[in-house]
Design a protein around this motif. Sequence first.
Motif, short mmCIF file in Angstrom:
data_model
loop_
_atom_site.label_atom_id
_atom_site.label_comp_id
_atom_site.label_asym_id
_atom_site.label_seq_id
_atom_site.Cartn_x
_atom_site.Cartn_y
_atom_site.Cartn_z
N UNK A 1 17.41 21.20 6.18
CA UNK A 1 17.89 19.91 6.70
C UNK A 1 17.12 18.73 6.11
N UNK A 2 16.23 19.01 5.17
CA UNK A 2 15.65 17.91 4.38
C UNK A 2 14.42 17.29 4.98
N UNK B 1 22.87 19.45 -2.22
CA UNK B 1 22.29 18.48 -1.29
C UNK B 1 20.78 18.43 -1.37
N UNK B 2 20.21 19.11 -2.37
CA UNK B 2 18.75 19.22 -2.44
C UNK B 2 18.07 17.86 -2.46
N UNK B 3 18.73 16.87 -3.10
CA UNK B 3 18.07 15.57 -3.26
C UNK B 3 18.40 14.61 -2.12
N UNK B 4 19.23 15.04 -1.18
CA UNK B 4 19.66 14.11 -0.13
C UNK B 4 18.63 14.04 1.00
N UNK B 5 18.67 12.91 1.71
CA UNK B 5 17.77 12.74 2.86
C UNK B 5 18.32 13.48 4.07
N UNK B 6 17.50 13.61 5.09
CA UNK B 6 17.94 14.28 6.32
C UNK B 6 19.20 13.65 6.92
N UNK C 1 27.66 17.10 7.78
CA UNK C 1 28.03 18.16 8.70
C UNK C 1 26.99 19.23 8.91
N UNK C 2 25.73 18.93 8.59
CA UNK C 2 24.67 19.90 8.80
C UNK C 2 23.85 19.47 10.03
N UNK C 3 23.92 20.25 11.09
CA UNK C 3 23.18 19.89 12.31
C UNK C 3 22.15 20.97 12.61
N UNK C 4 21.09 20.60 13.32
CA UNK C 4 20.10 21.61 13.66
C UNK C 4 19.50 21.37 15.04
N UNK C 5 18.94 22.44 15.59
CA UNK C 5 18.13 22.31 16.79
C UNK C 5 16.69 22.63 16.41
N UNK C 6 15.77 22.35 17.33
CA UNK C 6 14.36 22.54 17.03
C UNK C 6 13.74 23.60 17.93
N UNK C 7 12.82 24.33 17.34
CA UNK C 7 12.13 25.39 18.08
C UNK C 7 11.37 24.80 19.26
N UNK C 8 10.62 23.73 18.97
CA UNK C 8 9.95 23.00 20.05
C UNK C 8 10.91 21.91 20.50
#
Lengths: 262, 284, 336
Positions: free
Chosen positions: A50-51, A67-72, A79-86
């Motif tokens: 996710x950058x 998407x390697x060079x793109x910002x978060x 369309x890339x979403x994430x959740x966090x462990x903490x």
Amino acid sequence: MNALEVRDLGRSFGGLQALQNVTLSIAQGERRVIIGTNGAGKTTLFNLLNGQIRPTRGEIVLFGEPITALSTPQRAARGLARTFQITSLFAELSVRENIQIAVQALDPCRFSFVRTIESYRHIEQRVEELLAQWQLEHCAAQRVNKLSYGVQRQLEVVMALASRPRVLLLDEPMAGLSSEETHLVTDIILALDRAVTVVMIEHDLAAAFRVADRVSAMDQGQVVAEGPPALIRDDEALQRIYLRGGALGTAGPAVSAGGRSQ
Amino acid sequence: MSFWLINALNGLSFAMVLFVLSAGLTLVFGLLRIINMAHGSFYLLGGYIALSVIQASDHFMLGMASACVAVMLLGAAMQRWTLARLHKQELPQSLLTLGFLFMFADLAFWIWGGNPQLVPKPAVLEGAIRFAGIAYPAYRLALIGIGVLVAVLLWALLEGTRIGAVVRAGMDDEEMVRAMGINIPLVFTAVFAFGAGLAAMGGVLGGPLLGLFPGADFEVAMLAFVVVTVGGLGSIRGAFIASLLVGLADNFGTAWFPQLSLFTAIIPMVIVLALRPSGLMGRA
Amino acid sequence: MNPHLEATGTRVRRPLWTDRSRTIRLLAAVAGIVLVVLAASTLGSYPVELITQVLIYALFAMSLDLLVGYTGLPSLGHSAYFGVAAYAAALCSLKLGLPFWCAAPVGLLAAVVTALLFNLIALRTARGYYLMITLALAQVLWSIAVSWTDLTGGDNGLSGIARPVIGRPLEGAASYLWFVALVFTVSAMAMWRIVRSPFGQALKGIRENEPRMRALGYETWRYKLVASLLAALFAGIAGECFLYLNGFVGPSSLAVALSAQVLLMVLMGAAGTLFGSMIGAAVFVVLQNIVSSYTDRWLFVMGAIYVLFALYAPAGALPWLRERWARYRNSVGGNT
């Protein structure tokens, strides 16, 4: 076309190689679970995807677009979403506000400061819809830091889903949940629309194997095994890793001769 | 030619005062993560205390020593009884030190009045030295030497001693130092007091040059902020280089465009932030 | 005017009548201002002057609250926007002879451009630096105002700026108070709109958890930049109100002391609620007037207040009072 394509990804911190030669092909609509012991590089992989951090080598491709060079935020917009462990929420805001912020994140109205939020009916509707779907209506007005841990974990997933992502990265969504709550979250993940591709890090192997189409096992920054759950469960190398780091709780008793997948 | 030489020397001697001042600020930030808004107060109080002692005893070194000790005690008390209670709370810490800045400023005004005053130079360094076709004040030349000496001593202290090793480790990872069984609160208080002492020393050294007056605390604090931003918060080496840049930029700027004083002093900051937001020697 | 306007979050889908109740509350707020102004203007010139000052500082404090309380950007250079607007408007009317309707917008534009330049620099750094860098940048402007005497009049500042003529000249203290009250009401309503918009919601998200905002897809620095431009605009409005109140602007309008004062006003209310900042400004101005009539040590008192707030009520006085009140009620409830 694959939803997510990772080629030869590597990242080192100082002299430490946190991740190397990671290559993954995740098909559209697939449910991929990534397992591995602590420190295997799973969360580092997500941070690279996710950058939040940049890779030292390799490439990431989302639906055919590098998407390697793109910002978060740019990746999120694709369309890339994430959740966090903490758990990472807006602690002082209410559940409703948390969801609202997530819903409007990719809506053109997000930058408007002339009209109040209530005047954007479609945002309000989507918020109500999510609250109802996830049975959060009873605590909609509550401040997030007053919620139980289980509900916070749930909200973590709702936030990621709110903007209708194409690829969803779930970082240990079940961590610290009771078995009841784990079942609820598993059911919800199973019920997700198949248009959404899901990549999930999970420690709870029973839940992981229930959800997964395919499983990738990581150890010491590398992918050491990959295949359908049934095969992975009996994988010899994997057994060794888990026995070293603890017990492979739910795996079958025998180390079968099934051997390496792929 | 002599214009360049004189202004370069002026810039260098000013830079050394800046360095002594900023070294304390950057050290405190590096270890305690506090942006001490009251750092300029320590400078001003140091200068004023030295002024009073020198007027009474006619002894520059005695003034310097008493100023440093007094301000170190003040800093230790301030850290121990107020700042330590706000550990790791960034904004309240800044607000607290801001409050002290105002209290000290008013106190100084009350005791020493509002007229600008110069700290007397040590008698040996009165007068000028002639070289390369110019006559240049001996005190300013001495300042350059003292600044370099302080830089070397600080470097040796941080790199060569056990206490220096503890401080450097604490900058990287507080938990690790705690685990090593070192009394972190004591180290914090000591480093804060040391930083305050450096600021006081800056005030004594700068006093004969820049003078002491209400508002000097803000002025030098602002320059010190620029220096540590350019150098990278927490880096002594960065603070040294940045002091030179800011000192020279300020001196030549004021020589060429007197109306825009201070403006040229922040140009190094603007450039560095544009290219390297964490500062010259800052960790990215 | 009403704290309930601030209570977002508790909103459930409202039946129609609440829209009407909101209008009623708004009308009540406006009526409140009108009453206060009316009452003041019968009391003689000192209260009128005081209330005018309170409104101007309240506007100034609310503009800073957009940054400190909503976005989580503690700025110690907010006087820059206040002062630049005042200086620019004053220069326009003195040097170029422009009328109020030209000079005032130019002043606001100058404040916004200043904010743009400042924040392109200050937002590049980590959050902890923001306080320090805004202070340094504002100090540069103050220094220019003091030393570029040809342009700014140096320490003497610029004087002889006539008040605007709206229908009739606003020469009397009471008629100027009406003007300021109008400007204040319109600005406050605009700011309430902003903090309750999707944009305002995003600002709160940035305050709470910036990395998460980025993961959700917000280009957070753009929001911080626009928030600072808006804050500068309203600070500029306050600065110009101050300019026309005194017919004068000097370096003290650009001084760090002013930035520190307005930051304290925000804290004396409640950071993150515009209403709280307004109360804080009122308390501050009244307190300053009272303390200054007894002692010359106002600066010391202000420093001490800062220390007390930092130690005991970093979120502001109103949250602190609310917590005390809740604790008191609990203890009383427990005894009976």
